[in-house]
Structures are given as structure tokens and as C-alpha cells.
Design a protein around this motif. Structure first.
Motif, PDB file in Angstrom:
ATOM      1  N   ILE A 153       3.447 -11.588  -4.271  1.00 19.89           N
ATOM      2  CA  ILE A 153       2.838 -10.516  -3.488  1.00 19.89           C
ATOM      3  C   ILE A 153       3.511  -9.191  -3.841  1.00 19.89           C
ATOM      4  O   ILE A 153       4.688  -9.168  -4.215  1.00 19.89           O
ATOM      5  CB  ILE A 153       2.951 -10.828  -1.973  1.00 19.89           C
ATOM      6  CG1 ILE A 153       2.116  -9.861  -1.136  1.00 19.89           C
ATOM      7  CG2 ILE A 153       4.406 -10.855  -1.520  1.00 19.89           C
ATOM      8  CD1 ILE A 153       1.931 -10.337   0.299  1.00 19.89           C
ATOM      9  N   ALA A 154       2.766  -8.089  -3.739  1.00 21.12           N
ATOM     10  CA  ALA A 154       3.312  -6.766  -4.068  1.00 21.12           C
ATOM     11  C   ALA A 154       2.572  -5.687  -3.279  1.00 21.12           C
ATOM     12  O   ALA A 154       1.447  -5.898  -2.822  1.00 21.12           O
ATOM     13  CB  ALA A 154       3.181  -6.480  -5.560  1.00 21.12           C
ATOM     14  N   VAL A 155       3.214  -4.541  -3.151  1.00 24.45           N
ATOM     15  CA  VAL A 155       2.557  -3.333  -2.658  1.00 24.45           C
ATOM     16  C   VAL A 155       2.165  -2.541  -3.898  1.00 24.45           C
ATOM     17  O   VAL A 155       3.021  -2.200  -4.716  1.00 24.45           O
ATOM     18  CB  VAL A 155       3.483  -2.504  -1.737  1.00 24.45           C
ATOM     19  CG1 VAL A 155       2.834  -1.190  -1.357  1.00 24.45           C
ATOM     20  CG2 VAL A 155       3.846  -3.308  -0.495  1.00 24.45           C
ATOM     21  N   VAL A 156       0.864  -2.259  -4.070  1.00 24.81           N
ATOM     22  CA  VAL A 156       0.387  -1.611  -5.290  1.00 24.81           C
ATOM     23  C   VAL A 156      -0.006  -0.150  -5.088  1.00 24.81           C
ATOM     24  O   VAL A 156      -0.100   0.599  -6.055  1.00 24.81           O
ATOM     25  CB  VAL A 156      -0.781  -2.400  -5.936  1.00 24.81           C
ATOM     26  CG1 VAL A 156      -0.284  -3.743  -6.452  1.00 24.81           C
ATOM     27  CG2 VAL A 156      -1.928  -2.584  -4.967  1.00 24.81           C
ATOM     28  N   GLU A 157      -0.260   0.261  -3.850  1.00 26.38           N
ATOM     29  CA  GLU A 157      -0.549   1.655  -3.536  1.00 26.38           C
ATOM     30  C   GLU A 157       0.082   1.984  -2.196  1.00 26.38           C
ATOM     31  O   GLU A 157       0.137   1.146  -1.307  1.00 26.38           O
ATOM     32  CB  GLU A 157      -2.055   1.914  -3.447  1.00 26.38           C
ATOM     33  CG  GLU A 157      -2.816   1.796  -4.738  1.00 26.38           C
ATOM     34  CD  GLU A 157      -4.305   2.036  -4.545  1.00 26.38           C
ATOM     35  OE1 GLU A 157      -4.676   2.848  -3.664  1.00 26.38           O
ATOM     36  OE2 GLU A 157      -5.093   1.414  -5.262  1.00 26.38           O
ATOM     37  N   ALA A 158       0.523   3.245  -2.056  1.00 22.14           N
ATOM     38  CA  ALA A 158       1.122   3.672  -0.796  1.00 22.14           C
ATOM     39  C   ALA A 158       0.958   5.171  -0.624  1.00 22.14           C
ATOM     40  O   ALA A 158       0.960   5.920  -1.600  1.00 22.14           O
ATOM     41  CB  ALA A 158       2.600   3.300  -0.754  1.00 22.14           C
ATOM     42  N   SER A 159       0.843   5.593   0.630  1.00 22.21           N
ATOM     43  CA  SER A 159       0.714   7.019   0.919  1.00 22.21           C
ATOM     44  C   SER A 159       2.072   7.694   1.106  1.00 22.21           C
ATOM     45  O   SER A 159       2.125   8.900   1.317  1.00 22.21           O
ATOM     46  CB  SER A 159      -0.137   7.222   2.183  1.00 22.21           C
ATOM     47  OG  SER A 159       0.524   6.645   3.302  1.00 22.21           O
ATOM     48  N   CYS A 160       3.141   6.941   1.008  1.00 22.69           N
ATOM     49  CA  CYS A 160       4.482   7.503   1.198  1.00 22.69           C
ATOM     50  C   CYS A 160       4.871   8.372   0.003  1.00 22.69           C
ATOM     51  O   CYS A 160       4.354   8.190  -1.096  1.00 22.69           O
ATOM     52  CB  CYS A 160       5.510   6.389   1.403  1.00 22.69           C
ATOM     53  SG  CYS A 160       5.660   5.264   0.018  1.00 22.69           S
ATOM     54  N   PRO A 161       5.797   9.319   0.195  1.00 26.04           N
ATOM     55  CA  PRO A 161       6.149  10.234  -0.894  1.00 26.04           C
ATOM     56  C   PRO A 161       7.020   9.616  -1.990  1.00 26.04           C
ATOM     57  O   PRO A 161       6.906  10.000  -3.150  1.00 26.04           O
ATOM     58  CB  PRO A 161       6.898  11.365  -0.197  1.00 26.04           C
ATOM     59  CG  PRO A 161       7.387  10.784   1.088  1.00 26.04           C
ATOM     60  CD  PRO A 161       6.414   9.710   1.460  1.00 26.04           C
ATOM     61  N   ASP A 162       7.870   8.651  -1.665  1.00 26.01           N
ATOM     62  CA  ASP A 162       8.828   8.165  -2.671  1.00 26.01           C
ATOM     63  C   ASP A 162       8.358   6.958  -3.482  1.00 26.01           C
ATOM     64  O   ASP A 162       8.871   6.706  -4.554  1.00 26.01           O
ATOM     65  CB  ASP A 162      10.184   7.866  -2.029  1.00 26.01           C
ATOM     66  CG  ASP A 162      10.086   6.866  -0.897  1.00 26.01           C
ATOM     67  OD1 ASP A 162       9.010   6.278  -0.695  1.00 26.01           O
ATOM     68  OD2 ASP A 162      11.097   6.677  -0.207  1.00 26.01           O
ATOM     69  N   LYS A 163       7.412   6.185  -2.989  1.00 23.20           N
ATOM     70  CA  LYS A 163       6.821   5.037  -3.697  1.00 23.20           C
ATOM     71  C   LYS A 163       7.827   3.945  -4.075  1.00 23.20           C
ATOM     72  O   LYS A 163       7.605   3.190  -5.022  1.00 23.20           O
ATOM     73  CB  LYS A 163       6.080   5.484  -4.968  1.00 23.20           C
ATOM     74  CG  LYS A 163       5.139   6.644  -4.789  1.00 23.20           C
ATOM     75  CD  LYS A 163       3.900   6.270  -4.040  1.00 23.20           C
ATOM     76  CE  LYS A 163       2.911   7.435  -4.090  1.00 23.20           C
ATOM     77  NZ  LYS A 163       2.242   7.680  -2.878  1.00 23.20           N
ATOM     78  N   VAL A 164       8.918   3.836  -3.335  1.00 22.75           N
ATOM     79  CA  VAL A 164       9.905   2.789  -3.604  1.00 22.75           C
ATOM     80  C   VAL A 164       9.283   1.408  -3.407  1.00 22.75           C
ATOM     81  O   VAL A 164       9.573   0.473  -4.157  1.00 22.75           O
ATOM     82  CB  VAL A 164      11.155   2.961  -2.706  1.00 22.75           C
ATOM     83  CG1 VAL A 164      12.086   1.770  -2.810  1.00 22.75           C
ATOM     84  CG2 VAL A 164      11.870   4.242  -3.063  1.00 22.75           C
ATOM     85  N   CYS A 165       8.396   1.283  -2.450  1.00 23.81           N
ATOM     86  CA  CYS A 165       7.752  -0.008  -2.184  1.00 23.81           C
ATOM     87  C   CYS A 165       6.919  -0.474  -3.378  1.00 23.81           C
ATOM     88  O   CYS A 165       6.870  -1.663  -3.685  1.00 23.81           O
ATOM     89  CB  CYS A 165       6.893   0.072  -0.931  1.00 23.81           C
ATOM     90  SG  CYS A 165       5.707   1.434  -0.915  1.00 23.81           S
ATOM     91  N   ILE A 166       6.288   0.451  -4.082  1.00 26.69           N
ATOM     92  CA  ILE A 166       5.500   0.097  -5.264  1.00 26.69           C
ATOM     93  C   ILE A 166       6.431  -0.305  -6.405  1.00 26.69           C
ATOM     94  O   ILE A 166       6.167  -1.257  -7.137  1.00 26.69           O
ATOM     95  CB  ILE A 166       4.597   1.275  -5.690  1.00 26.69           C
ATOM     96  CG1 ILE A 166       3.587   1.568  -4.590  1.00 26.69           C
ATOM     97  CG2 ILE A 166       3.892   0.982  -7.003  1.00 26.69           C
ATOM     98  CD1 ILE A 166       2.777   2.820  -4.805  1.00 26.69           C
ATOM     99  N   GLU A 167       7.533   0.421  -6.557  1.00 32.24           N
ATOM    100  CA  GLU A 167       8.489   0.130  -7.621  1.00 32.24           C
ATOM    101  C   GLU A 167       9.171  -1.221  -7.446  1.00 32.24           C
ATOM    102  O   GLU A 167       9.710  -1.772  -8.403  1.00 32.24           O
ATOM    103  CB  GLU A 167       9.534   1.244  -7.701  1.00 32.24           C
ATOM    104  CG  GLU A 167       8.952   2.568  -8.158  1.00 32.24           C
ATOM    105  CD  GLU A 167       9.940   3.710  -8.072  1.00 32.24           C
ATOM    106  OE1 GLU A 167      11.137   3.464  -7.817  1.00 32.24           O
ATOM    107  OE2 GLU A 167       9.503   4.855  -8.240  1.00 32.24           O
ATOM    108  N   SER A 168       9.133  -1.782  -6.245  1.00 32.33           N
ATOM    109  CA  SER A 168       9.706  -3.112  -6.016  1.00 32.33           C
ATOM    110  C   SER A 168       8.969  -4.182  -6.810  1.00 32.33           C
ATOM    111  O   SER A 168       9.527  -5.221  -7.127  1.00 32.33           O
ATOM    112  CB  SER A 168       9.666  -3.473  -4.534  1.00 32.33           C
ATOM    113  OG  SER A 168      10.457  -2.586  -3.785  1.00 32.33           O
ATOM    114  N   GLY A 169       7.700  -3.941  -7.115  1.00 35.11           N
ATOM    115  CA  GLY A 169       6.914  -4.897  -7.891  1.00 35.11           C
ATOM    116  C   GLY A 169       6.599  -6.155  -7.101  1.00 35.11           C
ATOM    117  O   GLY A 169       6.695  -6.182  -5.870  1.00 35.11           O
TER     118      GLY A 169
END
Length: 134
Positions: free
Chosen positions: A78-94
Motif C-alpha cells: 500500500i502507498a500514498v500516491v497523491e497528497a495536498s500537503c506541502p512537503d509530500k513526505v507521505c508520497i516519498e515513503s513509497g
């Protein structure tokens, strides 16, 4: 010369201990049922059996402030592929596929954790989950 041998043995011991810890973390829960738990603002939004996913799919999680995260679910991961947050750390987690590390989006108050149920004893490991302060 004798002092150098002590340092070499100490260094080798530290390397072996680090390797054992690393192997334990990344091989944690090898087997059993894998369940992803998605929480938003401290409340469980979804619980997904990752072993039972046939076709990959995505869904959006929105918090009360309007922040959004798009979560992609595939068989066993499972992954987070898009986010409205400014830093996008959740997407970079892969993608995550074991319980060693969670995905966290602090600005949107979202977390994705994985727990495994061992096939032998049916018990789930203890998981400590923190929540963001307001």
C-alpha cells in the motif's frame, strides 16, 4: 598493536549487532495475514486485507480541514500516491508491505500502518501508534 585488535573486535561486534537488528526489522512478520489500517484524525477510515486484493485500486481520504490523500492498494502492499500537503513526505515513503515502518502525513493527519497475524498462533503483535498534537 594490541589496542588496534580491541578496536577491530569491537567494530566487528557492532556491525554484527546492527546487521541482526536490521534483518529483524525488515523480515518482521514474514507470513500470515497482512492488514493495512488507514487512520485520519485519529479515527480508523479503512482496514484492508492486503493479501486479498485482486485488482489494484485507489481511494481518496479527506480530513475535516479539506486536506486529501490518495491511497493506492495493491496485492500485499500500500502507498500514498497523491497528497495536498506541502512537503509530500507521505508520497516519498513509497509502498510499504511489512509492519516495520508506517506512512504518515502530519499536515493531513493521516497514517497508514500494517499489522500481521502470524499463521501459527493467530495473535497480532503490539503496535504503538501516536497521533499528532493540535
Amino acid at each position: 598493536m594490541r589496542n588496534n585488535i580491541k578496536w577491530i573486535i569491537t567494530f566487528a561486534a557492532v556491525i554484527l549487532i546492527c546487521a541482526a537488528v536490521w534483518a529483524g526489522i525488515f523480515n518482521y512478520g514474514s507470513g500470515g495475514d497482512t492488514t493495512a489500517v488507514i487512520t485520519s484524525e485519529g479515527k480508523i477510515v479503512e482496514e484492508i486485507d492486503l493479501n486479498g486484493v485482486g485488482e489494484p485500486y485507489e481511494f481518496t481520504v479527506e480530513n475535516s480541514a479539506g486536506g486529501t490523500n490518495v491511497v493506492r492498494v495493491e496485492n500485499g502492499r500500500i502507498a500514498v500516491v497523491e497528497a495536498s500537503c506541502p512537503d509530500k513526505v507521505c508520497i516519498e515513503s513509497g509502498f510499504i508491505e511489512n509492519g516495520s515502518l508506517p506512512i504518515v502525513c502530519l499536515p493531513n493527519k493521516l497514517s497508514v500502518t500494517i499489522s500481521r497475524t502470524d499463521k501459527d498462533d493467530g495473535e497480532q503483535p503490539d503496535i504503538i501508534v501516536g497521533r499528532a498534537l493540535k
